[in-house]
Design a protein around this motif. Structure first.
Motif, short mmCIF file in Angstrom:
data_model
loop_
_atom_site.label_atom_id
_atom_site.label_comp_id
_atom_site.label_asym_id
_atom_site.label_seq_id
_atom_site.Cartn_x
_atom_site.Cartn_y
_atom_site.Cartn_z
N ASN A 85 0.82 -1.21 0.00
CA ASN A 85 0.00 0.00 0.00
C ASN A 85 0.86 1.26 0.00
O ASN A 85 0.51 2.27 -0.63
N SER A 89 0.73 3.94 -2.89
CA SER A 89 0.37 5.31 -2.54
C SER A 89 1.38 6.30 -3.12
O SER A 89 1.01 7.37 -3.61
N GLU A 97 -4.45 5.59 2.04
CA GLU A 97 -4.70 4.16 1.89
C GLU A 97 -6.19 3.85 1.86
O GLU A 97 -6.63 2.96 1.12
#
Length: 397
Positions: A85, A89, A97
């Motif tokens: 994540n 990102s 997230e």
């Protein structure tokens, strides 16, 4: 044989569409599409995204996922990417997230992405002895590859529909402009066309909105009907190519045709020379456009009339209308009026209608050359002509 799960990790709810996508992704019976550029598919999906209920933010996350896929091609084999994540990102311009999860869920719901979760919910790849990837858990891009043909067709259909809507909107704008010009022209002729103003106002307001194809087609039909209605009210002048010419004087005369012609010319010349409505020098000064068409430079009144008679059909004053004006106000007044219209052709949108209005005023004794010549004199040159008295008017009563 490696098992591929159908439901997302954790036993969460799954839709019928997700199950169908997952089942088809595992089938090998039907031949897979040929490899395609992942960026071409993404570009086409951006055009056809509404057919998949995707937003531009959803596609931004998909673009970030594609950057983790080595190479440029989608082939259906080894298409699982497994970024964390945090990494995802970073490539999504710092997207939170929670927002990432929402957009990933939308991509899965649309059927362009599959989640291949590991037993512990982590995304990773297991390496084989030769260093290659034997098994990966993450996001499977194989559905995007299988849908590439449909995505391309939908994108082409969307582009075609957009081009058609753009052409319809352009037609509406041009029709609106032409109808507005017709309204101004007819109003200048003294016609009452208030309903047309209301319809034009409503059409402008409608055109400011984002219209679909059916609405644009309806608006185009309305404007075409309005244009036809306005055109039907225009005066029907004699076609410009017509060479038929009615005589200016209809009274019967005795003698042969040649004698009649000589007598008519002599009478016209004598009448012009004995009582000219304006000074010849003034006409040469204020009508340089008319003068430029004359072979002799407007050296006499007959030349003024002859030149105007030739020019009139060229600017939209038909032969019948020219004869009508000559009958109503005399040939010289008609000729000077043509010179005035020619000089102000950039301001007068309908020369035929303007000439008809002048003839109408002449028949009711409401016509005078003085304002016309005075306005041309102001526009062409504000100083008096050489050899004239500044206090003496150029127009003689």
């Amino acid at each position: 044989m490696t098992y591929q799960q159908l439901a997302p990790f954790g036993g969460g709810p799954v839709s019928l569409g997700q199950l169908v996508v997952a089942r088809n992704a595992g089938r090998r019976a039907s031949p897979a599409p040929a490899p395609v550029s992942k960026w071409d598919v993404l570009r086409d999906l951006g055009v056809a995204r509404r057919a998949f209920s995707l937003s531009d933010r959803d596609l931004s996350v998909l673009q970030a996922l594609l950057t983790f896929l080595p190479g440029d091609q989608l082939s259906g084999e080894g298409q699982i990417v497994f970024p964390s994540n945090a990494r995802l990102s970073e490539r999504s311009h710092g997207m939170a997230e929670s927002t990432l999860r929402r957009h990933l869920a939308a991509l899965v719901q649309a059927g362009v992405l599959l989640r291949r979760d590991s037993p512990n919910g982590k995304r990773y790849a297991r390496r084989s002895g030769d260093g290659g990837i034997s098994r990966a858990f993450g996001f499977d891009l194989a559905p995007l590859h299988r849908l590439s043909g449909r995505i391309a067709r939908l994108a082409e259909q969307t582009r075609t529909e957009a081009a058609e809507r753009r052409a319809l909107r352009e037609d509406c704008v041009l029709l609106l402009r032409d109808c507005a010009a017709l309204v101004l022209c007819l109003r200048a002729e003294g016609m009452q066309i208030d309903p047309a103003d209301d319809q034009l106002h409503l059409s402008r307001r409608t055109l400011r909105r984002k219209l679909d194809r059916s609405a644009l087609e309806a608006l185009r039909a309305e404007l075409l009907a309005l244009q036809e209605s306005l055109l039907s009210t225009l005066p029907q002048d004699e076609p410009l190519e017509s060479t038929a010419e009615a005589p200016l004087v209809t009274s019967e005369m005795s003698g042969s045709d040649s004698q009649n012609e000589r007598h008519h010319k002599n009478s016209k010349k004598e009448d012009i020379e004995s009582n000219p409505p304006v000074r010849l020098a003034t006409i040469r000064h204020v009508c340089p456009e008319l003068k430029s068409y004359s072979q002799t430079g407007l050296n006499n009144w007959e030349d003024v009339i002859g030149t105007s008679k030739v020019i009139a059909p060229m600017i939209g004053i038909g032969r019948a209308l020219w004869n009508e004006a000559c009958t109503a106000m005399g040939p010289l007044n008609a000729a000077v009026s043509v010179g005035y219209i020619l000089q102000r052709l950039d301001k007068i949108k309908s020369p035929g209608g303007y000439m008809r209005q002048i003839a109408r005023k002449a028949r009711s004794d409401a016509f005078s050359l003085r304002p016309m010549v005075a306005s041309l004199l102001t526009a062409v040159n504000s100083t008096p002509l050489p050899g004239t008295n500044a206090s003496r008017p150029f127009v003689q009563n």
